[in-house]
Design an enzyme around this catalytic site. Structure first.
Site: not given
Length: 335
Positions: A17, A19, A197, A200, A278-279
């Protein structure tokens, strides 16, 4: 480096996961802005980092899309990918399945191939340099309409032999998985894996929709699944992988304290949870940082389980997964 830090860093792991646009560090953003002669509304790296203070998903997305504007050429995307893989390699990542958002780029006039070719080039470079394998996942932006998602899938067709799957990201609340049921069916007809996703910020019902309507192979986030005991049982029985992102959850206020993160409950309930970043440029940590964030909540054996889960949940062939699992077990036995 403490013994625990060294153990976490050395533990072979996959990241499922990530991005890639969210790995754009402020320093690289300024570098690319200068290279492409683009003005950005921040005077310094420090001012940009100070802007990374979010109270909800949408606050983050606003600056995320703004930052992506500095990505203009295949070289930019190549450099972005290789910068991420260099950092991931240092964290013990040996395989990564990375998301990219083509609509973020096509909507500002870039051809689909600029991002796709640049990222694929960076992925090849990472394998040659680090032996780090990777797969590319095309994500649809859920705040845009179904027609835009279909147009993106059509534009991707020449690259589908190099794209492993499709995903669903961006603003969750108000954009349920059902909105993209037909697009995911079309992707499945192309033989693509499906991830989404869900759970969340959105309710557990979004997770159920992702399972029943999108027929996902992997669930991204999924935290709010814990609110529905029957859903938890269903996910556990199916062996559904959850790609959990602790520091992202903290930064976006999905949890108010990492000390109360649900990862121990997920493992206790038999869910195949994994740890991801994630980011990372926006959320303050790459994958090893996310392992460290929850290390005080779980046992050493559970850290090993999380690493094993990352390979079990990957889209690698069984024989390759077996080799990675053996490497995880050998590392754990020797430490």
């Amino acid at each position: 480096m403490s013994d625990l830090d060294a153990f976490i860093t050395g533990l072979p792991k996959a990241e499922l996961h990530l991005h890639i646009e969210g790995s754009l560090e402020p320093e690289q953003m300024f570098q690319l802005a200068q290279r492409n002669r683009i003005q950005i509304p921040f005077a310094s790296v420090e001012e940009l980092r100070a802007a990374y203070s979010f109270s909800r998903l949408q606050d983050f997305l606003d600056i995320y899309y703004q930052g992506a504007d500095v990505l203009r050429t295949e070289e930019d995307f190549h450099d972005l990918a290789l910068a991420y893989f260099t950092r991931a390699h240092a964290d013990g990542v040996v395989h990564a399945e990375i998301f990219f958002d083509p609509q973020t780029h096509t909507h500002r006039g870039l051809p689909f191939g600029v991002a796709a070719n640049g990222l694929l080039s960076g992925m090849r470079a990472a394998e040659a340099k680090f032996g780090l394998s990777s797969k590319l996942i095309l994500c649809f932006l859920r705040h845009l309409d179904e027609a835009s998602a279909f147009a993106t899938l059509d534009a991707a067709e020449p690259w589908l032999d190099r794209i492993a799957g499709v995903g669903l990201d961006s603003s969750e609340v108000g954009h349920p998985p059902s909105k993209f049921e037909r697009v995911f069916a079309a992707a499945a007809a192309h033989g693509l894996k499906r991830v989404a996703h869900a759970g969340e910020e959105g309710p557990p019902e979004y997770v159920t929709e992702a399972l029943d309507l999108l027929h996902i192979d992997r669930l991204d986030h999924g935290n709010r699944s814990l609110e529905d005991p029957n859903l938890v049982t269903r996910l556990a029985r199916a062996g559904m992988t959850l790609t959990v992102c602790p520091l992202s959850n903290l930064k976006l206020c999905v949890v108010d304290d990492v000390a109360r993160h649900p990862i121990p409950a997920m493992l206790a309930k038999g869910l195949r949870a994994t740890i991801n970043s994630d980011d990372p440029a926006y959320f303050g940590g790459y994958v090893a940082d996310n392992y460290r964030a929850i290390a005080g909540l779980v046992s050493r054996d559970q850290l090993v389980t999380l690493a094993r889960n990352s390979f079990l949940g990957s889209f690698l062939p069984d024989d390759v997964v077996t080799r990675h699992l053996e490497a995880v077990d050998a590392f754990a036995a020797s430490h």
